[in-house]
Design a protein around this motif. Structure first.
Motif, mmCIF file in Angstrom:
data_model
loop_
_atom_site.group_PDB
_atom_site.id
_atom_site.type_symbol
_atom_site.label_atom_id
_atom_site.label_comp_id
_atom_site.label_asym_id
_atom_site.label_seq_id
_atom_site.Cartn_x
_atom_site.Cartn_y
_atom_site.Cartn_z
ATOM 1 N N HIS A 157 -27.227 -36.314 24.990
ATOM 2 C CA HIS A 157 -28.082 -35.269 24.986
ATOM 3 C C HIS A 157 -29.678 -35.626 24.496
ATOM 4 C CE1 HIS A 157 -26.645 -33.995 21.247
ATOM 5 N NE2 HIS A 157 -27.815 -33.779 20.775
ATOM 6 N N ALA A 158 -29.593 -36.591 23.467
ATOM 7 C CA ALA A 158 -30.956 -36.903 22.896
ATOM 8 C C ALA A 158 -30.809 -38.464 22.671
ATOM 9 C CB ALA A 158 -31.103 -36.299 21.757
ATOM 10 N N PRO A 159 -30.826 -39.269 23.779
ATOM 11 C CA PRO A 159 -30.790 -40.722 23.605
ATOM 12 C C PRO A 159 -32.148 -41.482 23.060
ATOM 13 C CG PRO A 159 -31.077 -40.286 25.874
ATOM 14 C CD PRO A 159 -30.668 -39.058 24.969
ATOM 15 N N GLU A 160 -32.061 -42.495 22.534
ATOM 16 C CA GLU A 160 -33.230 -43.209 22.036
ATOM 17 C C GLU A 160 -33.216 -44.590 22.544
ATOM 18 O OE1 GLU A 160 -35.950 -43.402 18.130
ATOM 19 O OE2 GLU A 160 -34.292 -44.648 17.808
ATOM 20 N N PHE A 161 -34.193 -45.022 23.334
ATOM 21 C CA PHE A 161 -34.371 -46.192 23.790
ATOM 22 C C PHE A 161 -35.252 -47.270 23.130
ATOM 23 C CE2 PHE A 161 -33.372 -42.931 27.076
ATOM 24 C CZ PHE A 161 -32.458 -43.520 28.039
ATOM 25 N N THR A 162 -34.812 -48.363 23.267
ATOM 26 C CA THR A 162 -35.765 -49.629 22.739
ATOM 27 C C THR A 162 -35.892 -50.557 23.970
ATOM 28 O OG1 THR A 162 -34.817 -49.684 20.727
ATOM 29 C CG2 THR A 162 -35.869 -51.287 21.196
ATOM 30 N N VAL A 163 -37.193 -50.799 24.067
ATOM 31 C CA VAL A 163 -37.532 -51.380 25.451
ATOM 32 C C VAL A 163 -38.592 -52.443 24.836
ATOM 33 C CG1 VAL A 163 -39.102 -51.253 27.471
ATOM 34 C CG2 VAL A 163 -37.227 -49.712 27.088
ATOM 35 N N CYS A 164 -38.556 -53.632 25.672
ATOM 36 C CA CYS A 164 -39.744 -54.507 25.152
ATOM 37 C C CYS A 164 -40.447 -54.897 26.525
ATOM 38 C CB CYS A 164 -39.067 -55.911 24.862
ATOM 39 S SG CYS A 164 -38.338 -56.814 26.303
ATOM 40 N N VAL A 165 -41.899 -55.135 26.376
ATOM 41 C CA VAL A 165 -42.525 -55.420 27.510
ATOM 42 C C VAL A 165 -42.930 -57.121 27.481
ATOM 43 C CG1 VAL A 165 -44.663 -54.749 26.487
ATOM 44 C CG2 VAL A 165 -44.876 -54.941 28.647
ATOM 45 N N GLU A 166 -42.875 -57.879 28.465
ATOM 46 C CA GLU A 166 -43.113 -59.237 28.525
ATOM 47 C C GLU A 166 -44.317 -59.516 29.417
ATOM 48 O OE1 GLU A 166 -39.394 -60.792 29.792
ATOM 49 O OE2 GLU A 166 -38.360 -60.241 28.036
ATOM 50 N N VAL A 167 -45.299 -60.377 29.013
ATOM 51 C CA VAL A 167 -46.455 -60.564 29.610
ATOM 52 C C VAL A 167 -46.401 -62.255 29.553
ATOM 53 C CG1 VAL A 167 -48.952 -60.680 30.018
ATOM 54 C CG2 VAL A 167 -47.590 -58.638 29.344
ATOM 55 N N ALA A 168 -46.429 -63.241 30.700
ATOM 56 C CA ALA A 168 -46.580 -64.405 30.695
ATOM 57 C C ALA A 168 -47.578 -65.094 29.713
ATOM 58 C CB ALA A 168 -46.618 -64.814 32.244
ATOM 59 N N GLY A 169 -46.985 -65.967 28.647
ATOM 60 C CA GLY A 169 -48.053 -66.544 27.747
ATOM 61 C C GLY A 169 -48.244 -65.857 26.461
ATOM 62 N N PHE A 170 -47.458 -64.797 26.519
ATOM 63 C CA PHE A 170 -47.727 -63.790 25.310
ATOM 64 C C PHE A 170 -46.381 -63.523 24.597
ATOM 65 C CE2 PHE A 170 -51.914 -63.206 27.571
ATOM 66 C CZ PHE A 170 -52.509 -63.168 26.603
ATOM 67 N N PRO A 171 -46.414 -63.205 23.264
ATOM 68 C CA PRO A 171 -45.234 -62.612 22.734
ATOM 69 C C PRO A 171 -44.885 -61.208 23.165
ATOM 70 C CG PRO A 171 -46.539 -63.648 21.066
ATOM 71 C CD PRO A 171 -47.531 -63.572 22.118
ATOM 72 N N GLU A 172 -43.547 -61.072 23.451
ATOM 73 C CA GLU A 172 -43.295 -59.699 23.658
ATOM 74 C C GLU A 172 -43.639 -58.651 22.541
ATOM 75 O OE1 GLU A 172 -38.550 -59.265 22.339
ATOM 76 O OE2 GLU A 172 -38.896 -60.114 24.107
ATOM 77 N N ALA A 173 -43.706 -57.579 23.196
ATOM 78 C CA ALA A 173 -44.023 -56.331 22.085
ATOM 79 C C ALA A 173 -42.540 -55.180 22.425
ATOM 80 C CB ALA A 173 -45.045 -55.717 22.605
ATOM 81 N N ARG A 174 -42.012 -54.776 21.576
ATOM 82 C CA ARG A 174 -41.033 -53.744 21.512
ATOM 83 C C ARG A 174 -41.334 -52.288 20.851
ATOM 84 N NH1 ARG A 174 -35.175 -56.904 20.090
ATOM 85 N NH2 ARG A 174 -35.544 -58.506 21.341
ATOM 86 N N ALA A 175 -40.739 -51.433 21.315
ATOM 87 C CA ALA A 175 -41.025 -49.910 20.898
ATOM 88 C C ALA A 175 -39.910 -49.089 21.233
ATOM 89 C CB ALA A 175 -42.381 -49.564 21.671
ATOM 90 N N LYS A 176 -39.786 -47.997 20.490
ATOM 91 C CA LYS A 176 -38.714 -46.830 20.997
ATOM 92 C C LYS A 176 -39.332 -45.788 21.532
ATOM 93 C CE LYS A 176 -35.607 -48.774 17.226
ATOM 94 N NZ LYS A 176 -34.585 -48.287 15.975
ATOM 95 N N GLY A 177 -38.554 -45.061 22.189
ATOM 96 C CA GLY A 177 -38.946 -43.690 22.874
ATOM 97 C C GLY A 177 -37.733 -42.881 23.133
ATOM 98 N N LEU A 178 -38.116 -41.482 23.256
ATOM 99 C CA LEU A 178 -36.975 -40.398 23.574
ATOM 100 C C LEU A 178 -36.568 -40.648 25.177
ATOM 101 C CD1 LEU A 178 -37.944 -37.563 21.171
ATOM 102 C CD2 LEU A 178 -36.427 -39.509 20.879
ATOM 103 N N ALA A 179 -37.379 -41.375 25.758
ATOM 104 C CA ALA A 179 -36.899 -41.429 27.254
ATOM 105 C C ALA A 179 -37.419 -42.981 27.582
ATOM 106 C CB ALA A 179 -37.696 -40.571 28.081
ATOM 107 N N LYS A 180 -36.880 -43.568 28.632
ATOM 108 C CA LYS A 180 -37.159 -44.877 28.802
ATOM 109 C C LYS A 180 -38.619 -45.073 29.123
ATOM 110 C CE LYS A 180 -35.217 -48.761 31.397
ATOM 111 N NZ LYS A 180 -34.324 -49.120 32.602
ATOM 112 N N ARG A 181 -38.961 -44.106 29.980
ATOM 113 C CA ARG A 181 -40.437 -44.246 30.280
ATOM 114 C C ARG A 181 -41.673 -44.161 29.129
ATOM 115 N NH1 ARG A 181 -43.966 -40.222 30.371
ATOM 116 N NH2 ARG A 181 -42.399 -38.552 29.987
#
Length: 236
Positions: free
Chosen positions: A187-211
């Motif tokens: 009922h209250a999940p927490e998501f960890t998502v990473c964003v990848e851009v070609a040629g750059f290190p990925e960045a990770r973050a958490k949120g209470l919804a995937k969006r």
């Protein structure tokens, strides 16, 4: 657990509505963890309704307040105002945290509680709508959200849009978002998502919804690379 022995009349005064049907405000303040094994109604159905009422009222507020804004700007303003964090801020202004009915398994405080507060804001709006109709619900929403509308808490260009524009302006592929982990109760999940851009290190973050996690990851990438959200097409 919230202090459930308080007279809800104090809360009704802060909200700006005295309920004819006391069962409605009781349900609006009841988390499903407090209803386990009982027939007590929870806030889920009222939250569903309140979310729609909130969206309609805020959309009308924005339409009237910003006559020069196009659909894209209105949509960004709407998304900012009805997001869970904004709703949680309104709920805290009302002081609903002192009246929540929570089960022993639910701790008051932390990210999960912010999600609950956001939900309860919507459930209260739904309860007012059922108890007194649209006009009263509109009055409550307008009073609670007008200040936030006039002074947005964050840039209207959201981080995902800013990052995509920045990447496209440099001929890079569209940023790719990947879910790394999902934790917490259903009922209250927490998501960890990473964003990848070609040629750059990925960045990770958490949120209470995937969006929200995706937005946070994009914001983290932008901050790390020194890219401002106000930059046009990410130039800077």
């Amino acid at each position: 657990m919230g202090r459930q022995n308080l007279d809800v009349s104090a809360l009704e005064k802060r909200i700006g509505h005295s309920f004819s049907d006391a069962a409605l405000i009781a349900a609006a303040l009841t988390h499903m963890s407090a209803a386990a094994g009982s027939k007590r109604e929870t806030y889920q159905r009222l939250e569903f309704l309140g979310d729609r009422v909130l969206g309609l009222v805020v959309a009308q507020m924005l339409y009237e307040a910003f006559p020069g804004a196009d659909e894209g700007e209105l949509s960004r303003r709407l998304a900012d105002l009805v997001r869970k964090e904004s709703c949680a801020e309104v709920a805290m202004d009302w002081g609903v945290q002192d009246f929540l009915r929570l089960g022993e398994s639910e701790k008051l405080g932390g990210p999960a509680n912010m999600a609950i507060l956001g939900d309860v804001c919507e459930s209260v709006i739904g309860a007012v709508f059922i108890d007194a109709g649209y006009a009263k619900a509109k009055e409550i929403v307008t009073g609670a959200f007008e200040g936030l509308m006039r002074s947005p808490r964050r840039p209207l260009r959201d981080p995902k849009t800013a990052l995509q524009e920045w990447a496209q302006a440099r001929g890079l592929p569209v940023p790719f978002y990947r879910e790394i982990e999902r934790s917490g109760p259903d009922h209250a999940p927490e998501f960890t998502v990473c964003v990848e851009v070609a040629g750059f290190p990925e960045a990770r973050a958490k949120g209470l919804a995937k969006r929200l996690a995706e937005q946070a990851a994009a914001a983290k990438f932008l901050t790390r690379e020194g890219i401002g959200l106000a930059d046009q097409k990410g130039v800077g």
